[in-house]
Design a protein around this motif. Structure first.
Motif, PDB file in Angstrom:
ATOM      1  N   CYS A 167       5.656  -0.625  10.667  1.00 58.44           N
ATOM      2  CA  CYS A 167       5.387   0.371   9.622  1.00 58.44           C
ATOM      3  C   CYS A 167       3.896   0.686   9.530  1.00 58.44           C
ATOM      4  O   CYS A 167       3.493   1.849   9.463  1.00 58.44           O
ATOM      5  CB  CYS A 167       5.874  -0.134   8.266  1.00 58.44           C
ATOM      6  SG  CYS A 167       7.638  -0.417   8.165  1.00 58.44           S
ATOM      7  N   ILE A 168       3.068  -0.349   9.515  1.00 59.43           N
ATOM      8  CA  ILE A 168       1.620  -0.172   9.369  1.00 59.43           C
ATOM      9  C   ILE A 168       1.041   0.586  10.563  1.00 59.43           C
ATOM     10  O   ILE A 168       0.126   1.408  10.414  1.00 59.43           O
ATOM     11  CB  ILE A 168       0.922  -1.534   9.202  1.00 59.43           C
ATOM     12  CG1 ILE A 168       1.346  -2.183   7.876  1.00 59.43           C
ATOM     13  CG2 ILE A 168      -0.594  -1.382   9.246  1.00 59.43           C
ATOM     14  CD1 ILE A 168       0.833  -3.599   7.692  1.00 59.43           C
ATOM     15  N   ASN A 169       1.578   0.317  11.750  1.00 54.30           N
ATOM     16  CA  ASN A 169       1.048   0.935  12.972  1.00 54.30           C
ATOM     17  C   ASN A 169       1.524   2.360  13.189  1.00 54.30           C
ATOM     18  O   ASN A 169       1.037   3.047  14.089  1.00 54.30           O
ATOM     19  CB  ASN A 169       1.425   0.088  14.196  1.00 54.30           C
ATOM     20  CG  ASN A 169       0.663  -1.224  14.244  1.00 54.30           C
ATOM     21  OD1 ASN A 169      -0.442  -1.327  13.727  1.00 54.30           O
ATOM     22  ND2 ASN A 169       1.252  -2.231  14.869  1.00 54.30           N
ATOM     23  N   THR A 170       2.477   2.809  12.374  1.00 50.42           N
ATOM     24  CA  THR A 170       2.981   4.176  12.497  1.00 50.42           C
ATOM     25  C   THR A 170       2.337   5.042  11.426  1.00 50.42           C
ATOM     26  O   THR A 170       2.605   4.881  10.235  1.00 50.42           O
ATOM     27  CB  THR A 170       4.517   4.220  12.341  1.00 50.42           C
ATOM     28  OG1 THR A 170       5.105   3.338  13.304  1.00 50.42           O
ATOM     29  CG2 THR A 170       5.042   5.628  12.561  1.00 50.42           C
ATOM     30  N   ASP A 171       1.463   5.932  11.833  1.00 56.64           N
ATOM     31  CA  ASP A 171       0.722   6.758  10.882  1.00 56.64           C
ATOM     32  C   ASP A 171       1.496   8.000  10.478  1.00 56.64           C
ATOM     33  O   ASP A 171       2.369   8.488  11.214  1.00 56.64           O
ATOM     34  CB  ASP A 171      -0.619   7.197  11.489  1.00 56.64           C
ATOM     35  CG  ASP A 171      -1.565   6.028  11.705  1.00 56.64           C
ATOM     36  OD1 ASP A 171      -1.595   5.141  10.835  1.00 56.64           O
ATOM     37  OD2 ASP A 171      -2.261   6.014  12.739  1.00 56.64           O
ATOM     38  N   LEU A 172       1.145   8.516   9.313  1.00 55.66           N
ATOM     39  CA  LEU A 172       1.667   9.799   8.845  1.00 55.66           C
ATOM     40  C   LEU A 172       0.835  10.891   9.499  1.00 55.66           C
ATOM     41  O   LEU A 172      -0.369  10.968   9.304  1.00 55.66           O
ATOM     42  CB  LEU A 172       1.564   9.881   7.322  1.00 55.66           C
ATOM     43  CG  LEU A 172       2.086  11.130   6.630  1.00 55.66           C
ATOM     44  CD1 LEU A 172       3.571  11.290   6.888  1.00 55.66           C
ATOM     45  CD2 LEU A 172       1.810  11.064   5.144  1.00 55.66           C
ATOM     46  N   ARG A 173       1.474  11.720  10.320  1.00 56.79           N
ATOM     47  CA  ARG A 173       0.741  12.705  11.104  1.00 56.79           C
ATOM     48  C   ARG A 173       0.982  14.134  10.592  1.00 56.79           C
ATOM     49  O   ARG A 173       2.098  14.497  10.230  1.00 56.79           O
ATOM     50  CB  ARG A 173       1.144  12.614  12.577  1.00 56.79           C
ATOM     51  CG  ARG A 173       0.813  11.260  13.184  1.00 56.79           C
ATOM     52  CD  ARG A 173       1.008  11.264  14.683  1.00 56.79           C
ATOM     53  NE  ARG A 173       0.761   9.946  15.254  1.00 56.79           N
ATOM     54  CZ  ARG A 173      -0.433   9.459  15.541  1.00 56.79           C
ATOM     55  NH1 ARG A 173      -1.502  10.192  15.304  1.00 56.79           N
ATOM     56  NH2 ARG A 173      -0.577   8.252  16.055  1.00 56.79           N
TER      57      ARG A 173
ATOM     58  N   ASP B 262       3.226   2.123   2.093  1.00 58.49           N
ATOM     59  CA  ASP B 262       4.505   1.959   2.774  1.00 58.49           C
ATOM     60  C   ASP B 262       5.464   1.097   1.965  1.00 58.49           C
ATOM     61  O   ASP B 262       5.058   0.350   1.073  1.00 58.49           O
ATOM     62  CB  ASP B 262       4.305   1.306   4.142  1.00 58.49           C
ATOM     63  CG  ASP B 262       3.972   2.309   5.219  1.00 58.49           C
ATOM     64  OD1 ASP B 262       4.839   3.150   5.523  1.00 58.49           O
ATOM     65  OD2 ASP B 262       2.846   2.272   5.745  1.00 58.49           O
TER      66      ASP B 262
ATOM     67  N   LEU C 162       7.962   5.969   2.777  1.00 55.82           N
ATOM     68  CA  LEU C 162       6.664   6.076   2.121  1.00 55.82           C
ATOM     69  C   LEU C 162       6.836   5.653   0.666  1.00 55.82           C
ATOM     70  O   LEU C 162       7.808   6.021   0.016  1.00 55.82           O
ATOM     71  CB  LEU C 162       6.146   7.517   2.190  1.00 55.82           C
ATOM     72  CG  LEU C 162       5.860   8.060   3.594  1.00 55.82           C
ATOM     73  CD1 LEU C 162       5.566   9.548   3.525  1.00 55.82           C
ATOM     74  CD2 LEU C 162       4.703   7.312   4.228  1.00 55.82           C
TER      75      LEU C 162
ATOM     76  N   ASN D 143      12.048   1.959   6.618  1.00 53.63           N
ATOM     77  CA  ASN D 143      10.677   2.214   6.180  1.00 53.63           C
ATOM     78  C   ASN D 143      10.638   3.568   5.476  1.00 53.63           C
ATOM     79  O   ASN D 143      11.041   4.579   6.047  1.00 53.63           O
ATOM     80  CB  ASN D 143       9.737   2.208   7.388  1.00 53.63           C
ATOM     81  CG  ASN D 143       8.297   2.626   7.046  1.00 53.63           C
ATOM     82  OD1 ASN D 143       7.627   3.244   7.854  1.00 53.63           O
ATOM     83  ND2 ASN D 143       7.842   2.271   5.862  1.00 53.63           N
TER      84      ASN D 143
ATOM     85  N   LYS E 272       7.118  10.031   7.952  1.00 53.20           N
ATOM     86  CA  LYS E 272       6.177   9.774   9.039  1.00 53.20           C
ATOM     87  C   LYS E 272       6.504  10.595  10.276  1.00 53.20           C
ATOM     88  O   LYS E 272       5.627  11.013  11.010  1.00 53.20           O
ATOM     89  CB  LYS E 272       6.171   8.285   9.371  1.00 53.20           C
ATOM     90  CG  LYS E 272       5.461   7.462   8.310  1.00 53.20           C
ATOM     91  CD  LYS E 272       5.272   6.040   8.758  1.00 53.20           C
ATOM     92  CE  LYS E 272       4.478   5.262   7.723  1.00 53.20           C
ATOM     93  NZ  LYS E 272       4.262   3.876   8.132  1.00 53.20           N
TER      94      LYS E 272
ATOM     95  N   SER F  99       0.842  -1.187   0.000  1.00 57.01           N
ATOM     96  CA  SER F  99       0.000   0.000   0.000  1.00 57.01           C
ATOM     97  C   SER F  99       0.882   1.243   0.000  1.00 57.01           C
ATOM     98  O   SER F  99       1.728   1.407  -0.868  1.00 57.01           O
ATOM     99  CB  SER F  99      -0.952  -0.016   1.194  1.00 57.01           C
ATOM    100  OG  SER F  99      -1.914   1.010   1.055  1.00 57.01           O
TER     101      SER F  99
END
Length: 231
Positions: free
Chosen positions: A181-187, A75, A118, A116, A215, A73
């Motif tokens: 990676c999945i659990n760390t959101d782009l904020r 990442d 994007l 990791n 991220k 997706s």
């Protein structure tokens, strides 16, 4: 004195140069296994998930001898192997282990990095974007390993393994890295910190590579990019 120094050089070549070549070969073998494990993991994820939701792209790519990547997706996990061999800094906790006290040469390691990024950073070649080092796998002359990293990877493998690293262990490390990676959101950063931007920044930096994103950063504007321009 010259003969003594020459003999010392021969001894050092045996104890250092040959040792490092052995560790390099071990690391190459482990990196090949790591790429194989990542490829298999990508195939499983593609079969078990992407076929039910084609909008989520999962693609493995073997870039070259020292690099591979898995896009899932938005990442991307990027594997890379350093071509050199390293030792730990003086006073590192690793030296207190019985394993190293028995043989100091066991502390020399090859390094495999798991970063990791994007996926859009790679797709749009946004060179200012930042990635995160999720973990690094350290492999020694016995093919024993430790892992330094984020979350679980910071403590699950903090001592040298009792057995040689294998594909099952590598797969578990990669699965944890992907979950990280999945659990760390782009904020989004605070609005005030990104409100102002110069026309120069808009027309040059941003137009060339898109909004510098990561991220940890969210994305950068005035203050951050001014710092980058001064480097």
């Amino acid at each position: 004195m010259e003969t003594s120094n020459y003999q010392l050089i021969l001894q050092k070549l045996e104890t250092r140069a040959s040792l490092k070549q052995q560790i390099y070969r071990n690391t190459v073998d482990v990196f090949a296994s790591t790429k194989k494990a990542l490829s298999k993991l990508g195939s499983r994820l593609h079969q078990d998930y992407t076929l039910s939701d084609p909008s989520v792209e999962i693609v493995y790519k073997d870039s070259h001898q020292f690099e591979a990547e898995l896009k899932f997706s938005g990442d991307m996990i990027m594997l890379s192997m350093h071509s050199n061999v390293f030792n730990f800094e003086e006073g590192h906790r690793i030296y207190s282990s019985t394993y190293l006290k028995q043989d100091f040469s066991r502390s020399y390691c090859g390094v495999i990095y798991i970063h990791n990024f994007l996926a859009d950073s790679i797709k749009y070649n946004r060179l200012a974007d930042e990635g995160t080092l999720i973990a690094r796998i350290l492999v020694n002359k016995d093919k024993k390993f430790i892992v330094e990293g984020e979350g679980e990877l910071g403590f699950l493998y903090e001592a040298f393994s009792e057995e040689e690293i294998n594909e099952e262990q590598i797969t578990k490390i990669l699965e944890i890295a992907i979950l990280n990676c999945i659990n760390t959101d782009l904020r989004l950063p605070a609005y005030e910190s990104v409100r102002d931007i110069t026309l120069y920044q808009k027309q040059t930096i941003l137009a060339a590579s898109g909004y510098p994103t990561g991220k940890r950063l969210g994305y950068q504007f005035k203050a951050e990019m001014q710092n980058n321009n001064n480097i």
